[in-house]
Design an enzyme around this catalytic site. Structure first.
Site, PDB file in Angstrom:
ATOM      1  N   ASP A  72      -7.707   4.178   9.188  1.00 53.37           N
ATOM      2  CA  ASP A  72      -8.646   4.533   8.651  1.00 53.37           C
ATOM      3  C   ASP A  72      -8.940   3.118   8.052  1.00 53.37           C
ATOM      4  O   ASP A  72     -10.096   2.316   8.213  1.00 53.37           O
ATOM      5  CB  ASP A  72      -9.028   5.923   7.561  1.00 53.37           C
TER       6      ASP A  72
ATOM      7  N   HIS B  34       0.984  -1.618  -0.261  1.00 56.23           N
ATOM      8  CA  HIS B  34      -0.396  -0.013  -0.273  1.00 56.23           C
ATOM      9  C   HIS B  34       0.993   1.417  -0.038  1.00 56.23           C
ATOM     10  O   HIS B  34       0.027   2.398  -0.121  1.00 56.23           O
ATOM     11  CB  HIS B  34      -0.827   0.235   1.104  1.00 56.23           C
TER      12      HIS B  34
ATOM     13  N   GLU C  13     -12.397  13.105  13.924  1.00 53.59           N
ATOM     14  CA  GLU C  13     -12.208  13.471  12.426  1.00 53.59           C
ATOM     15  C   GLU C  13     -12.490  14.216  11.359  1.00 53.59           C
ATOM     16  O   GLU C  13     -13.409  15.327  11.767  1.00 53.59           O
ATOM     17  CB  GLU C  13     -11.730  12.012  11.169  1.00 53.59           C
TER      18      GLU C  13
END
Length: 509
Positions: A147, A84, A260
């Site tokens: 997240d 990633h 957030e």
């Protein structure tokens, strides 16, 4: 001393045969067609060809690989989690790439230490799998998250690992008490705050420069059953930041469990505008409620409160109402749902599934992640959000405050000055084509502007091309970073994709 940057000497087919025969791995050593996996990442911006992809059976295999690279004059080793990375950080041009996912089942053990629960997990395990197993088996869960949870434990701990819980518990690097690490010398070392502490703190946020994390001991806490998930819309940045800072600086019992926020375009654009805010398909964002004074962008504060099935609904409602009444959001633009704790933490999984269905998950992702001090955030909003990015970035533009006191300065992570700082994440999803280069150029323009204006910032998941940029990034911590490199990876074998150090031919002293 260790030099920064530099070209990696290409490897030959003879290297593949020689190294493969000498390793005596329990796992596998693969080359040829498999190179497409190890030669790319989620960012889709770089493509390189490694010498081989290795799927180790465990820590001993990883140590053998590093020692084999050390016996050569040029080979490097990169640990690849779930691929990633954005800028090729987990690649090794002409080197050896270790697929850490093959070790994901090697460690999973619940421990109780001083009456507190911990879990020992493999560095190659995905956080989402750790979550599912901990909740289903023990009704416990790690305290701090990212997240997106389809990331490996070792991968996020090598950077920091932040999300909406970090204001309370700190990043993931603040929630581990022990690591097992394979250093650049091929040594298997167990480390903690009191045992081999320099390696422990160096590896945390160390960008893979000092060792490959093969096991981590993670703090746990009781897992809630449900989450009240809420989004609140603001037209004024000052009100948005005031409320966000108010919530993250309150005591645990007097705030939400998750805080957030994000910026979105003041338009009906389905990706970048109003439709991106509601939490339920049946909810409607009615723009008639937007104040006339609103500008080109709007702001959304995203909060969540954890609760259990045994909590009375009125208790939850009273707690939520008491917090919301003190906030200055647009009253008619509030969206909320009740979801399970697992569903909430895996919320980005649905985004992934949707993106894959639409063919954009595997497209390039020229993302930019920045830590900005509180003193610089208003200027950033005025120029970057309201002008440069007023039409959006084709994905979320996250922004929310974090507290420096929840981070440990002994780790390798570098932060802006001040107790309160913000993370800004421009998470672009774009189709392949000329637009990718344009967006990469825009990222460079934003960073250049931040430097020009003297903003107090640090790149998160940093990517630089020169020695001077890396020295500027680490600032007063640069000398410590270099000393740790000398100690634990003196030949600069590890994580060449970060482009910080040049591979040395022999041990340096």
């Amino acid at each position: 001393m260790i030099a920064c940057m530099g070209r990696i000497v290409p490897s030959t087919d003879a290297d593949v045969s020689t190294i493969s025969q000498s390793l005596d791995l329990q796992g596998s050593f693969e080359s040829g067609g498999i190179m497409g996996v190890a030669g790319k990442d989620f960012g889709g911006l770089y493509s390189v060809k490694p010498l081989a992809l290795i799927k180790p059976s465990g820590t001993e295999d990883i140590a053998r690989v590093v020692k084999a690279a050390a016996r050569t004059s040029h080979l490097t080793v990169a640990a690849r989690g779930n691929g990633h990375s954005i800028n090729g950080q987990a690649m090794a041009a002409g080197g050896l790439v270790i697929d850490m996912r093959s070790t994901e089942e090697n460690h999973f053990k619940l421990l109780t230490i001083d009456d507190s629960p911990y879990i020992d997990v493999s560095g190659g395990a995905l956080w989402e799998d750790v979550l599912k197993r901990c909740v289903s088996m023990f009704r416990l869960a790690p305290r701090s998250w990212t997240d997106y949870l389809s990331l490996t434990v070792g991968g996020t701990l090598s950077n920091a690992g932040v999300s909406g819980q970090a204001f309370r518990y700190g990043p993931q690097t603040s929630n581990v008490t022990e690591l097992e690490v394979v250093t650049g010398k091929g040594e298997i070392t167990v480390c903690s705050e009191t045992q081999n502490s320099e390696l422990f703190f160096g590896a945390l946020g160390g960008l893979g420069q000092f060792g490959i994390i093969t096991r981590a001991r993670v703090k746990l806490q009781p897992a809630p059953d449900m989450v009240r998930w809420i989004r609140l819309v603001y037209s004024e940045f000052e009100e948005f930041t005031r409320d966000a800072e108010f919530l993250v600086t309150r005591e645990e019992a007097e705030s939400f469990d998750y805080v957030e926020g994000f910026v979105f375009s003041n338009s009906d654009d389905p990706i970048n505008g109003w439709p991106s805010v509601p939490l339920d398909p049946d909810h409607e964002f009615n723009p008639v409620h937007i104040p006339q004074s609103a500008g080109s962008v709007l702001y959304c504060l995203e909060v969540a409160l954890h609760y259990c099935h045994t909590d009375h609904p009125s208790t939850i409602q009273t707690a939520v109402s008491g917090l919301l009444e003190r906030l200055g959001f647009v009253r008619r633009l509030k969206f909320q749902v009740n979801v399970s704790y697992m569903e909430f933490l895996l919320r980005v999984k649905r985004v992934e599934e949707h993106a894959k269905a639409n063919g954009i998950w595997d497209s390039p992702h020229p993302w930019l992640n920045i830590f900005l001090s509180k003193s610089s955030i208003v200027d950033f909003d005025r120029t970057v959000f309201r002008k440069m990015l007023k039409d959006g970035v084709g994905g979320p533009m996250l922004i929310y405050p974090l507290l420096r006191s929840k981070w440990d300065d002994r780790t390798s992570v570098v932060l802006p000055e001040g107790e309160i700082f913000y993370i800004v994440a421009l998470l672009r999803f774009v189709h392949k084509g000329p637009s990718v280069e344009k967006l990469v150029a825009q990222n460079h323009e934003i960073v250049k502007w931040c430097n020009k204006e003297g903003l107090d910032f640090k790149l998160y998941l940093p990517h630089y091309q020169s020695r001077e940029d890396w020295k500027r990034h680490f600032g007063k911590q640069w000398s410590r970073f270099v000393e740790r490199k000398f100690s634990f990876d003196p030949m600069a074998i590890l994580a060449p994709g970060q482009k910080i150090f040049k591979r040395a031919h022999t041990n340096l002293n």
